[in-house]
Design a protein around this motif. Structure first.
Motif, mmCIF file in Angstrom:
data_model
loop_
_atom_site.group_PDB
_atom_site.id
_atom_site.type_symbol
_atom_site.label_atom_id
_atom_site.label_comp_id
_atom_site.label_asym_id
_atom_site.label_seq_id
_atom_site.Cartn_x
_atom_site.Cartn_y
_atom_site.Cartn_z
ATOM 1 N N ARG A 1 -8.821 -1.244 2.051
ATOM 2 C CA ARG A 1 -7.968 -1.164 0.851
ATOM 3 C C ARG A 1 -7.348 -2.524 0.515
ATOM 4 O O ARG A 1 -7.224 -2.887 -0.660
ATOM 5 C CB ARG A 1 -6.894 -0.104 1.058
ATOM 6 C CG ARG A 1 -7.482 1.310 1.136
ATOM 7 C CD ARG A 1 -6.486 2.315 1.691
ATOM 8 N NE ARG A 1 -5.432 2.592 0.735
ATOM 9 C CZ ARG A 1 -4.266 3.159 1.047
ATOM 10 N NH1 ARG A 1 -4.014 3.480 2.314
ATOM 11 N NH2 ARG A 1 -3.369 3.395 0.133
ATOM 12 N N MET A 2 -6.959 -3.284 1.542
ATOM 13 C CA MET A 2 -6.419 -4.635 1.312
ATOM 14 C C MET A 2 -7.472 -5.512 0.623
ATOM 15 O O MET A 2 -7.183 -6.228 -0.337
ATOM 16 C CB MET A 2 -6.010 -5.281 2.648
ATOM 17 C CG MET A 2 -4.757 -4.714 3.279
ATOM 18 S SD MET A 2 -4.485 -5.342 4.967
ATOM 19 C CE MET A 2 -3.930 -7.026 4.623
ATOM 20 N N LEU B 1 3.372 -4.188 3.192
ATOM 21 C CA LEU B 1 2.720 -4.283 4.496
ATOM 22 C C LEU B 1 3.402 -5.344 5.359
ATOM 23 O O LEU B 1 3.960 -6.319 4.845
ATOM 24 C CB LEU B 1 1.239 -4.660 4.320
ATOM 25 C CG LEU B 1 0.351 -3.626 3.624
ATOM 26 C CD1 LEU B 1 -1.053 -4.196 3.436
ATOM 27 C CD2 LEU B 1 0.286 -2.330 4.426
ATOM 28 N N LEU C 1 0.851 -1.188 0.000
ATOM 29 C CA LEU C 1 0.000 0.000 0.000
ATOM 30 C C LEU C 1 0.888 1.239 0.000
ATOM 31 O O LEU C 1 1.875 1.283 0.738
ATOM 32 C CB LEU C 1 -0.892 0.035 1.255
ATOM 33 C CG LEU C 1 -2.118 -0.876 1.321
ATOM 34 C CD1 LEU C 1 -2.883 -0.598 2.611
ATOM 35 C CD2 LEU C 1 -3.040 -0.695 0.126
ATOM 36 N N ASP C 2 0.513 2.216 -0.812
ATOM 37 C CA ASP C 2 1.268 3.490 -0.880
ATOM 38 C C ASP C 2 2.746 3.246 -1.134
ATOM 39 O O ASP C 2 3.614 3.929 -0.585
ATOM 40 C CB ASP C 2 1.095 4.289 0.426
ATOM 41 C CG ASP C 2 -0.371 4.563 0.742
ATOM 42 O OD1 ASP C 2 -1.140 4.778 -0.214
ATOM 43 O OD2 ASP C 2 -0.741 4.540 1.929
ATOM 44 N N GLU D 1 -0.161 -3.121 12.398
ATOM 45 C CA GLU D 1 0.008 -1.734 11.929
ATOM 46 C C GLU D 1 -1.381 -1.202 11.614
ATOM 47 O O GLU D 1 -2.353 -1.965 11.601
ATOM 48 C CB GLU D 1 0.925 -1.685 10.696
ATOM 49 C CG GLU D 1 0.396 -2.440 9.501
ATOM 50 C CD GLU D 1 1.421 -2.583 8.384
ATOM 51 O OE1 GLU D 1 2.278 -1.707 8.244
ATOM 52 O OE2 GLU D 1 1.342 -3.591 7.654
ATOM 53 N N GLY D 2 -1.492 0.090 11.353
ATOM 54 C CA GLY D 2 -2.813 0.652 11.131
ATOM 55 C C GLY D 2 -2.804 1.800 10.154
ATOM 56 O O GLY D 2 -3.023 2.948 10.517
ATOM 57 N N LYS D 3 -2.529 1.478 8.894
ATOM 58 C CA LYS D 3 -2.574 2.528 7.873
ATOM 59 C C LYS D 3 -4.031 2.944 7.643
ATOM 60 O O LYS D 3 -4.952 2.180 7.925
ATOM 61 C CB LYS D 3 -1.959 2.016 6.568
ATOM 62 C CG LYS D 3 -0.476 1.687 6.699
ATOM 63 C CD LYS D 3 0.114 1.356 5.343
ATOM 64 C CE LYS D 3 1.570 0.963 5.453
ATOM 65 N NZ LYS D 3 2.399 2.040 6.013
ATOM 66 N N LYS D 4 -4.218 4.136 7.099
ATOM 67 C CA LYS D 4 -5.568 4.665 6.899
ATOM 68 C C LYS D 4 -6.399 3.722 6.027
ATOM 69 O O LYS D 4 -5.983 3.354 4.932
ATOM 70 C CB LYS D 4 -5.492 6.054 6.264
ATOM 71 C CG LYS D 4 -6.801 6.796 6.306
ATOM 72 C CD LYS D 4 -6.639 8.244 5.885
ATOM 73 C CE LYS D 4 -7.953 8.980 6.007
ATOM 74 N NZ LYS D 4 -7.855 10.372 5.584
ATOM 75 N N ARG D 5 -7.558 3.326 6.547
ATOM 76 C CA ARG D 5 -8.502 2.426 5.855
ATOM 77 C C ARG D 5 -7.787 1.179 5.316
ATOM 78 O O ARG D 5 -8.106 0.667 4.231
ATOM 79 C CB ARG D 5 -9.229 3.183 4.736
ATOM 80 C CG ARG D 5 -10.104 4.311 5.277
ATOM 81 C CD ARG D 5 -10.823 5.074 4.189
ATOM 82 N NE ARG D 5 -12.024 4.408 3.705
ATOM 83 C CZ ARG D 5 -13.216 4.473 4.287
ATOM 84 N NH1 ARG D 5 -13.370 5.142 5.399
ATOM 85 N NH2 ARG D 5 -14.239 3.851 3.769
ATOM 86 N N GLN D 6 -6.842 0.676 6.083
ATOM 87 C CA GLN D 6 -5.981 -0.412 5.601
ATOM 88 C C GLN D 6 -6.758 -1.667 5.199
ATOM 89 O O GLN D 6 -6.544 -2.219 4.112
ATOM 90 C CB GLN D 6 -4.938 -0.778 6.671
ATOM 91 C CG GLN D 6 -4.026 -1.925 6.239
ATOM 92 C CD GLN D 6 -2.862 -2.151 7.182
ATOM 93 O OE1 GLN D 6 -2.460 -1.249 7.895
ATOM 94 N NE2 GLN D 6 -2.325 -3.341 7.182
ATOM 95 N N LEU E 1 -3.746 -7.518 12.735
ATOM 96 C CA LEU E 1 -2.720 -6.636 12.162
ATOM 97 C C LEU E 1 -1.803 -6.089 13.255
ATOM 98 O O LEU E 1 -2.208 -5.970 14.407
ATOM 99 C CB LEU E 1 -3.372 -5.434 11.456
ATOM 100 C CG LEU E 1 -4.405 -5.700 10.362
ATOM 101 C CD1 LEU E 1 -4.906 -4.362 9.815
ATOM 102 C CD2 LEU E 1 -3.829 -6.536 9.240
#
Length: 248
Positions: free
Chosen positions: A209-210, A182, A177-178, A201-206, A199
């Motif tokens: 999006r996954m 991940l 992502l980005d 980690e906690g990316k925005k709307r992860q 998870l």
């Protein structure tokens, strides 16, 4: 030679408090380095130097509360935005879970500096942590956190048939992502239309999006655990205090 670093940064690294708290304590004269009071903000020290804090700082820190909310849909985690209410608006005496056995009495001062330690987007529900304690915020959202977050995610496959096993494996390990790979996740089917995601980690709307990458549409997302703390039977829209015997 070891490079000197800011006293507040070193205090945060040692898990004594957050940087913001450190600056507050330094300004109040509550911090000693090698036995001497340091009250000037921006002071740099060597990692080998000994930091001690006065009793007042420890006493103030012990009064800081951490609150667990079962966030419903339609509330934002942090500041109010676009007409939506922030989750902290739920923290009022009448919404406190009647099963909360902690002896802490609610007081409006507990709403000051109460910040979300990790976010849940407006369409997601479940466990949200609000805390006044910088140590807990750092533990949950610091750059080097390894605390697991567990989610139950209702999904619909947007292609014919069923999600291939290879795509389930990609969800576990192999998505980017980005432009960044991940961290490995643990993703498994709970039943025909629900996945469990764990998870670190906690990316925005992860998660959304996954899922989108492998052709899954998210219909519902609920966080049920952060580290060792579970949502349990806490009803939607209600809150309780983190107990003294609980830790993430």
């Amino acid at each position: 030679m070891t490079e000197p670093l800011r006293l507040s940064k070193r205090m945060s690294e040692l898990g004594l408090c957050s940087r913001r708290e450190a600056d507050e304590w330094i300004a109040r004269g509550w911090v000693r380095v090698d036995g001497k009071v340091v009250s000037e903000l921006g002071t740099k020290i060597l990692p080998t130097q000994k930091i001690t804090i006065e009793r007042q700082a420890a006493a103030e820190q012990s009064k800081r509360v951490t609150i667990l909310i079962n966030k419903p849909v339609g509330y934002v985690s942090g500041q109010a935005e676009d007409g939506y209410k922030p989750a902290v608006a739920l923290v009022k005496p009448e919404a406190r879970w009647k099963e909360d056995k902690t002896p802490t009495q609610f007081h409006p001062t507990q709403l000051r500096s109460l910040v979300p330690a990790g976010r849940l987007d407006i369409d997601s529900v479940g466990l949200l942590v609000l805390t006044q304690d910088g140590r807990i915020a750092k533990q949950l959202i610091g750059e080097d956190t390894s605390i697991e977050k567990e989610y139950l995610v209702r999904v619909q496959y947007t292609k014919p048939g069923r999600l291939p096993d290879a795509d389930l494996q990609r969800l576990n390990h192999g998505l980017t992502l980005d432009g960044r790979k991940l961290l490995p996740a643990k993703v498994s089917w709970q039943n025909d239309d629900q996945l469990r995601f764990i998870l670190r980690e906690g990316k925005k709307r992860q998660i959304r999006r996954m899922c989108d990458i492998v052709g899954l549409k998210v219909l519902g997302l609920k966080r049920v655990r952060i580290g060792r703390v579970k949502l349990g039977d806490l009803p939607a829209g209600q809150w309780r205090y983190l107990r003294e015997d609980e830790s993430f």
